[in-house]
Design an enzyme around this catalytic site. Structure first.
Site, PDB file in Angstrom:
ATOM      1  N   ASN A   1       1.087  -1.319   0.292  1.00 13.00           N
ATOM      2  CA  ASN A   1       0.323  -0.155  -0.297  1.00 13.00           C
ATOM      3  C   ASN A   1       0.437   1.301  -0.204  1.00 13.00           C
ATOM      4  O   ASN A   1       0.853   2.110  -0.343  1.00 13.00           O
ATOM      5  CB  ASN A   1      -1.144   0.080   1.227  1.00 13.00           C
ATOM      6  N   ASP A   2       1.617   1.472   0.340  1.00 14.26           N
ATOM      7  CA  ASP A   2       2.955   2.589   0.575  1.00 14.26           C
ATOM      8  C   ASP A   2       3.568   2.453  -0.345  1.00 14.26           C
ATOM      9  O   ASP A   2       3.043   3.667  -0.902  1.00 14.26           O
ATOM     10  CB  ASP A   2       4.026   2.499   1.917  1.00 14.26           C
ATOM     11  N   LEU A   3       3.790   1.372  -1.252  1.00 14.45           N
ATOM     12  CA  LEU A   3       4.426   1.710  -2.288  1.00 14.45           C
ATOM     13  C   LEU A   3       3.167   2.257  -3.950  1.00 14.45           C
ATOM     14  O   LEU A   3       3.881   2.910  -4.547  1.00 14.45           O
ATOM     15  CB  LEU A   3       5.457   0.465  -2.993  1.00 14.45           C
TER      16      LEU A   3
END
Length: 414
Positions: free
Chosen positions: A187-189
Site C-alpha cells: 500500500n505504501d508503494l
C-alpha cells in the site's frame, strides 16, 4: 553483489549532477518534500529520479537520531534507497520564523508532497488551504492513512493496517491458516506510485489552466483499488473471495508446482494453454478427463487437477520443465530468492541494480527506476544529503539574505 550496469540505457549509476538533471523530463520543477516513512517518499523518488529539484524539509534534531525513525539510519539501505537525488534543509515549522521561511519557499514551488496525519498540516498552517492564496500554481499532493475527510480522517495509518482493513490479508495466504500480510509494503508503494501519477496529471492540467490542484490518495483507497478483480467480483457477483494460497483465485491451473529439485510457477489456464500444457507434460489423456475440458470444470475439480500436475512435474528438474514449457509458449518461471533475482540475466540486462558510490559506504547499489523513457537515463545525481546540508543555498534561492539566514540559525530554526 551485482556488478552489471544493465544494457538498456536506464539506471546506469551515478549521473552528472545538475547538468544531468537539466536534460531530464521534470527538469525545472521545484518540489518541497515534507514526507516521512515510505508512501510519500516513494512518490517523491519518482520526481527526483526524473529530474525535479527536490528540497527535503526536515525538522531540527530533537532526539539524537539521524534518520526518520521509521526507515532507519540515514546511511542505511532503506533511507538511501528512498531519498537519493535530493537537497536538504532543516527547518522548524512550529517556530514563527521557520513558518515564515517556509512560506517564502512555498511561494515559488511547483509541487509540495506530504504524508502527515490530516490534522497536523492544518495545525502547522501548511495545508493546501493555507498555501493556495500564496501560490495558485502549486500542486499540493497528500497521502494519508484513510482519506482527507470522513470518520477515519484523523487516524494515523501504516501499510499493514491498510492491508488488513482493505481486505488484502483476508485473501493472502493458505486456506485455513488465518490472515497473512504481503511481504512488501504494497500500500505504501502503490499509494506513492499513484500520487506521482496524480502530480503529473495536475501538471499537465496546469499547462492549460495556469492553476495548480490539490491531489491526494490514501493507503485505504489504494488497497481497495488494488483489490481489482477481487473487489469487482464482490461488487458485481456477490462473491467474497477467500484465501487461495499459491493458486490463482479463479484461473486453473495457475500456481506453484513441485519439480525434482525446486518448485516453479506455471500458468496454463486458458483452453489453448491447457491443451499445450497437456502435450508438453506428455499427458494428452488429461484432455479427455471428464470435467477437465473447460476452465469451469477444472476450477470445480481444482484439487485433483493440481495433484495430477504435481505428480507429473515431480519427475523432472525445474530447468527441464521451464525449457519445455517455454518452448510450448506456456508462461512459467522459477521462484527466486532476492539474491537470485539480482543474479538473473534479464534483471541484470534491465539494470535494476543501479551502481552508486556512497560517500561513506563506498561502491554499492540502489534499486533503479522501473520506468523506461527512450532517450533519457536516470541515475544518482545527488547522494542522500546530510542533515540540513543545503540549507543556506536553498534559503538564499528563496530570497533570504545572509543575515536573515544567520538569525534563523542563531534561533535554532534551521
Amino acid at each position: 553483489m551485482p556488478d552489471s550496469h544493465g544494457e538498456s540505457g536506464a539506471g546506469t549509476g551515478t549521473a552528472g549532477g545538475a547538468d544531468a538533471a537539466r536534460a531530464l523530463p521534470l527538469a525545472g520543477l521545484r518540489v518541497l518534500d515534507l514526507t516521512l516513512a515510505r508512501a510519500g517518499p516513494t512518490c517523491v523518488r519518482h520526481l527526483a529520479d526524473w529530474g525535479a529539484d527536490i528540497v527535503r524539509i526536515e525538522p531540527p534534531p530533537r532526539d539524537g537520531t539521524d534518520g526518520d525513525g521509521i526507515t532507519g539510519d540515514r546511511d542505511g539501505f532503506d533511507y538511501q534507497n528512498l531519498h537519493r537525488n535530493k537537497r536538504a534543509l532543516r527547518l522548524d515549522l512550529k517556530h514563527p520564523d521557520g513558518h515564515a521561511a517556509f512560506l517564502r519557499l512555498a511561494a515559488t514551488a511547483d509541487i509540495l508532497v506530504e504524508n502527515m496525519r490530516v490534522p497536523v498540516k492544518h495545525r502547522l498552517r501548511i495545508a493546501d488551504s493555507d498555501l493556495r492564496p500564496l501560490n495558485p500554481r502549486l500542486i499540493y499532493a497528500s497521502i494519508s492513512g484513510f482519506g482527507q475527510t470522513g470518520p477515519y480522517a484523523g487516524r494515523g495509518g501504516v501499510d499493514q493496517i491498510a492491508q488488513g482493513m482493505g481486505g488484502l490479508m483476508s485473501i493472502t495466504g493458505e486456506p485455513g491458516r488465518g490472515p497473512m500480510r504481503v511481504g512488501i509494503p504494497v500500500n505504501d508503494l502503490s499509494a506513492g506510485n499513484l500520487l506521482a501519477l496524480a502530480v503529473v496529471m495536475a501538471l499537465y492540467e496546469r499547462e492549460r489552466t495556469g492553476r495548480g490542484r490539490y491531489v491526494h490518495t490514501s493507503l485505504l483507497e489504494t488497497e481497495v483499488f488494488m483489490l481489482d478483480f477481487q473487489a469487482s467480483r464482490w461488487l458485481m457477483d456477490g462473491e467474497v473471495a477467500g484465501q487461495a494460497g499459491n493458486d490463482h483465485p479463479t484461473n486453473i491451473p495457475m500456481g506453484v508446482f513441485p519439480t525434482a529439485d525446486r518448485p516453479i510457477n506455471i500458468a496454463a489456464s486458458s483452453p489453448k494453454l491447457w491443451e499445450a500444457f497437456c502435450h508438453a507434460a506428455e499427458r494428452p489423456d488429461w484432455l479427455a478427463e471428464p470435467g477437465w475440458q473447460t476452465p469451469e470444470g477444472r476450477s470445480a475439480d481444482r484439487a485433483r487437477v493440481n495433484a495430477a500436475i504435481a505428480g507429473a512435474t515431480r519427475a523432472r528438474p525445474s530447468e527441464w520443465w521451464i525449457a519445455a514449457l517455454e518452448a510450448a509458449g506456456i508462461p512459467c518461471g522459477p521462484i527466486n530468492t532476492i539474491d537470485q533475482v539480482f543474479a538473473d540475466p534479464q534483471v541484470r540486462h534491465l539494470g535494476m541494480a543501479m551502481p552508486y558510490r556512497h560517500p561513506r559506504r563506498g561502491e554499492t547499489h540502489l534499486v533503479a527506476s522501473p520506468i523506461r523513457m527512450e532517450g533519457h537515463e536516470t541515475g544518482v545525481r545527488l547522494p542522500v544529503p546530510g542533515p540540513g546540508e543545503h540549507g543556506d543555498e536553498i534559503l538564499a534561492e528563496a530570497g533570504l539574505s545572509r543575515d536573515e539566514i544567520g538569525q534563523l540559525r542563531s534561533k535554532g530554526v534551521i
